[in-house]
Design an enzyme around this catalytic site. Sequence first.
Site, mmCIF file in Angstrom:
data_model
loop_
_atom_site.group_PDB
_atom_site.id
_atom_site.type_symbol
_atom_site.label_atom_id
_atom_site.label_comp_id
_atom_site.label_asym_id
_atom_site.label_seq_id
_atom_site.Cartn_x
_atom_site.Cartn_y
_atom_site.Cartn_z
ATOM 1 C CG ASP A 232 49.476 53.910 47.813
ATOM 2 O OD1 ASP A 232 49.567 54.978 48.440
ATOM 3 O OD2 ASP A 232 49.021 53.864 46.651
ATOM 4 C CG PHE B 198 40.724 51.067 49.477
ATOM 5 C CD1 PHE B 198 42.073 50.787 49.645
ATOM 6 C CD2 PHE B 198 40.352 52.345 49.115
ATOM 7 C CE1 PHE B 198 43.036 51.769 49.463
ATOM 8 C CE2 PHE B 198 41.309 53.335 48.937
ATOM 9 C CZ PHE B 198 42.654 53.042 49.105
ATOM 10 C CB ILE B 199 42.555 45.759 46.589
ATOM 11 C CG1 ILE B 199 42.511 46.470 45.249
ATOM 12 C CG2 ILE B 199 41.311 44.915 46.764
ATOM 13 C CD1 ILE B 199 42.382 45.550 44.069
ATOM 14 N NE ARG C 118 53.324 53.245 46.978
ATOM 15 C CZ ARG C 118 52.465 53.627 46.044
ATOM 16 N NH1 ARG C 118 52.047 52.756 45.148
ATOM 17 N NH2 ARG C 118 52.029 54.868 46.000
ATOM 18 C CG ASP D 143 39.516 52.409 40.410
ATOM 19 O OD1 ASP D 143 38.305 52.525 40.194
ATOM 20 O OD2 ASP D 143 39.978 52.351 41.555
ATOM 21 C CD GLU E 261 48.230 52.402 36.276
ATOM 22 O OE1 GLU E 261 49.105 52.149 37.145
ATOM 23 O OE2 GLU E 261 47.910 53.543 35.952
ATOM 24 C CG ASP E 262 48.707 50.118 40.262
ATOM 25 O OD1 ASP E 262 48.150 50.780 39.358
ATOM 26 O OD2 ASP E 262 48.888 50.575 41.405
#
Length: 179
Positions: free
Chosen positions: A158, A151-152, A164, A102, A98-99
């Site tokens: 994205d 917010f990154i 992206r 959160d 996973e990126d």
Amino acid sequence: MKEDIQSVLYSKEQLAQKVRQLGQEISRDYAGKNPLLVSVLKGSVVFMSDLMRAIDIPCQIDFMMVSSYGSGVKTSGVVKIMKDLDTPLEGRDLIIVEDILDSGKTLYYLKGMLSDRQPKSIRIAALLDKPDRREAPVSADYCGFVVPDQFIVGYGLDYAEKYRNLPYIGVLKPEIYSE
């Protein structure tokens, strides 16, 4: 795009170094095994691509696409499977790639759903961990960086399907996503 970035959190070089380190850890932990890496699309595709090349043991890959955000900036909490795995999981060592971890709601749901398919093991490799936003009891077994509650974007992450392709991870200017 670059003018929309407030600051760079992690450079291309820092990301490459961290991904190599994670690949070495996974290679060591899964020596003699053939783990299945599952990329959660779309955000993790860049990380997955680099991570699998940093792993020096046999491994296989597959992809899932899930949605819990829609077009907003906050998770809805409702996970929708857009594309499921093609590979049977029974008896497999599974690593969910996973990126960003959160709220954790999506990964918590996925881990539970995939557990029902009786893999031998499930671990999570997350490039980024944002613990200040956690709402579900889930953590990464392999974690690249702990990030602040900002917010990154970039390196697969994205906003409205943009940014992206940035080779680094940066903080998006608030005026961009609050319009």
